[in-house]
Design a protein around this motif. Sequence first.
Motif, PDB file in Angstrom:
ATOM      1  N   LEU A  20       0.858  -1.172   0.000  1.00 27.54           N
ATOM      2  CA  LEU A  20       0.000   0.000   0.000  1.00 27.54           C
ATOM      3  C   LEU A  20       0.907   1.238   0.000  1.00 27.54           C
ATOM      4  O   LEU A  20       1.302   1.726   1.055  1.00 27.54           O
ATOM      5  N   PRO A  21       1.250   1.712  -1.187  1.00 29.15           N
ATOM      6  CA  PRO A  21       2.157   2.873  -1.241  1.00 29.15           C
ATOM      7  C   PRO A  21       1.454   4.144  -0.751  1.00 29.15           C
ATOM      8  O   PRO A  21       0.283   4.373  -1.054  1.00 29.15           O
ATOM      9  N   ILE A  22       2.163   4.917   0.042  1.00 33.99           N
ATOM     10  CA  ILE A  22       1.644   6.167   0.581  1.00 33.99           C
ATOM     11  C   ILE A  22       2.635   7.266   0.234  1.00 33.99           C
ATOM     12  O   ILE A  22       3.828   7.121   0.440  1.00 33.99           O
ATOM     13  N   LYS A  23       2.114   8.378  -0.262  1.00 34.87           N
ATOM     14  CA  LYS A  23       2.953   9.529  -0.560  1.00 34.87           C
ATOM     15  C   LYS A  23       2.601  10.630   0.424  1.00 34.87           C
ATOM     16  O   LYS A  23       1.438  11.008   0.557  1.00 34.87           O
ATOM     17  N   PHE A  24       3.596  11.131   1.130  1.00 36.65           N
ATOM     18  CA  PHE A  24       3.394  12.127   2.167  1.00 36.65           C
ATOM     19  C   PHE A  24       4.320  13.305   1.886  1.00 36.65           C
ATOM     20  O   PHE A  24       5.532  13.152   1.831  1.00 36.65           O
ATOM     21  N   ILE A  25       3.740  14.486   1.695  1.00 34.65           N
ATOM     22  CA  ILE A  25       4.525  15.687   1.387  1.00 34.65           C
ATOM     23  C   ILE A  25       4.138  16.775   2.390  1.00 34.65           C
ATOM     24  O   ILE A  25       3.219  17.561   2.144  1.00 34.65           O
ATOM     25  N   ALA A  30       7.135  21.560   9.605  1.00 38.68           N
ATOM     26  CA  ALA A  30       7.530  20.638  10.669  1.00 38.68           C
ATOM     27  C   ALA A  30       6.339  20.414  11.588  1.00 38.68           C
ATOM     28  O   ALA A  30       5.457  21.257  11.707  1.00 38.68           O
ATOM     29  N   GLY A  31       6.292  19.245  12.201  1.00 41.32           N
ATOM     30  CA  GLY A  31       5.211  18.953  13.130  1.00 41.32           C
ATOM     31  C   GLY A  31       4.945  17.465  13.216  1.00 41.32           C
ATOM     32  O   GLY A  31       5.668  16.645  12.660  1.00 41.32           O
ATOM     33  N   CYS A  32       3.880  17.126  13.904  1.00 39.14           N
ATOM     34  CA  CYS A  32       3.470  15.737  14.075  1.00 39.14           C
ATOM     35  C   CYS A  32       2.158  15.542  13.305  1.00 39.14           C
ATOM     36  O   CYS A  32       1.184  16.243  13.560  1.00 39.14           O
ATOM     37  N   TYR A  33       2.152  14.616  12.380  1.00 36.17           N
ATOM     38  CA  TYR A  33       0.990  14.375  11.524  1.00 36.17           C
ATOM     39  C   TYR A  33       0.417  12.992  11.816  1.00 36.17           C
ATOM     40  O   TYR A  33       1.147  12.006  11.863  1.00 36.17           O
ATOM     41  N   HIS A  34      -0.895  12.938  12.022  1.00 33.81           N
ATOM     42  CA  HIS A  34      -1.587  11.677  12.300  1.00 33.81           C
ATOM     43  C   HIS A  34      -2.493  11.317  11.129  1.00 33.81           C
ATOM     44  O   HIS A  34      -3.065  12.190  10.485  1.00 33.81           O
ATOM     45  N   CYS A  35      -2.614  10.014  10.881  1.00 37.23           N
ATOM     46  CA  CYS A  35      -3.435   9.547   9.766  1.00 37.23           C
ATOM     47  C   CYS A  35      -4.030   8.188  10.138  1.00 37.23           C
ATOM     48  O   CYS A  35      -3.392   7.395  10.828  1.00 37.23           O
ATOM     49  N   GLN A  36      -5.244   7.925   9.678  1.00 41.52           N
ATOM     50  CA  GLN A  36      -5.855   6.611   9.832  1.00 41.52           C
ATOM     51  C   GLN A  36      -6.182   6.073   8.447  1.00 41.52           C
ATOM     52  O   GLN A  36      -6.714   6.806   7.605  1.00 41.52           O
ATOM     53  N   ILE A  37      -5.861   4.812   8.241  1.00 40.91           N
ATOM     54  CA  ILE A  37      -6.191   4.143   6.979  1.00 40.91           C
ATOM     55  C   ILE A  37      -7.175   3.019   7.311  1.00 40.91           C
ATOM     56  O   ILE A  37      -6.884   2.156   8.135  1.00 40.91           O
ATOM     57  N   LEU A  38      -8.329   3.065   6.673  1.00 40.84           N
ATOM     58  CA  LEU A  38      -9.369   2.078   6.907  1.00 40.84           C
ATOM     59  C   LEU A  38      -9.441   1.148   5.697  1.00 40.84           C
ATOM     60  O   LEU A  38      -9.653   1.597   4.575  1.00 40.84           O
ATOM     61  N   LEU A  39      -9.228  -0.146   5.945  1.00 33.15           N
ATOM     62  CA  LEU A  39      -9.326  -1.159   4.884  1.00 33.15           C
ATOM     63  C   LEU A  39     -10.496  -2.082   5.216  1.00 33.15           C
ATOM     64  O   LEU A  39     -10.572  -2.633   6.312  1.00 33.15           O
ATOM     65  N   LYS A  40     -11.436  -2.228   4.261  1.00 33.53           N
ATOM     66  CA  LYS A  40     -12.628  -3.052   4.483  1.00 33.53           C
ATOM     67  C   LYS A  40     -12.771  -4.077   3.364  1.00 33.53           C
ATOM     68  O   LYS A  40     -12.490  -3.796   2.211  1.00 33.53           O
ATOM     69  N   SER A  41     -13.203  -5.233   3.759  1.00 33.05           N
ATOM     70  CA  SER A  41     -13.608  -6.249   2.790  1.00 33.05           C
ATOM     71  C   SER A  41     -14.908  -6.858   3.312  1.00 33.05           C
ATOM     72  O   SER A  41     -15.424  -6.448   4.349  1.00 33.05           O
ATOM     73  N   SER A  42     -15.421  -7.856   2.616  1.00 26.92           N
ATOM     74  CA  SER A  42     -16.687  -8.467   3.039  1.00 26.92           C
ATOM     75  C   SER A  42     -16.547  -9.229   4.361  1.00 26.92           C
ATOM     76  O   SER A  42     -17.545  -9.456   5.050  1.00 26.92           O
ATOM     77  N   CYS A  43     -15.331  -9.619   4.741  1.00 27.84           N
ATOM     78  CA  CYS A  43     -15.171 -10.403   5.967  1.00 27.84           C
ATOM     79  C   CYS A  43     -14.146  -9.815   6.944  1.00 27.84           C
ATOM     80  O   CYS A  43     -13.827 -10.445   7.950  1.00 27.84           O
ATOM     81  N   ASP A  44     -13.654  -8.599   6.678  1.00 27.81           N
ATOM     82  CA  ASP A  44     -12.599  -8.058   7.545  1.00 27.81           C
ATOM     83  C   ASP A  44     -12.607  -6.524   7.502  1.00 27.81           C
ATOM     84  O   ASP A  44     -12.910  -5.920   6.467  1.00 27.81           O
TER      85      ASP A  44
END
Length: 114
Positions: A11-16, A20-34
């Motif tokens: 899962l490639p992620i590009k962050f630019i 300066a600072g602290c950056y938070h991110c959530q990635i949600l992955l869904k399928s039919s069973c997970d």
Amino acid sequence: LFLDGSDTVELPIKFIPQHAGCYHCQILLKSSCDVRVYEIECVVNTDHADAELEFLTPAYQAVIQNIPISNTSSEDWKLEAALEGQDFYGPPVINVRVGETAVYPLKFSPVAEC
């Protein structure tokens, strides 16, 4: 269920970041069973900058240079100072709140000509 690595997906992620600072991110992955949530935290520091201060004062007379420290990050800072060299003084710790500028009072107090 045994996973041998052949069923992984990149899962490639590009962050630019712009600052300066602290950056938070959530990635949600869904399928039919997970459902999976991945939390990512990126801490971005500024480039290391060198600075030079020159103090001119007669022997036995102190001079104070107030050094501004601006916190443009998203977290409060607790900075520890490690002074090297003779006749330099300043507080060992300084706190800089988010969005504020604090002043570090660096004092040079020579006891002889140097």
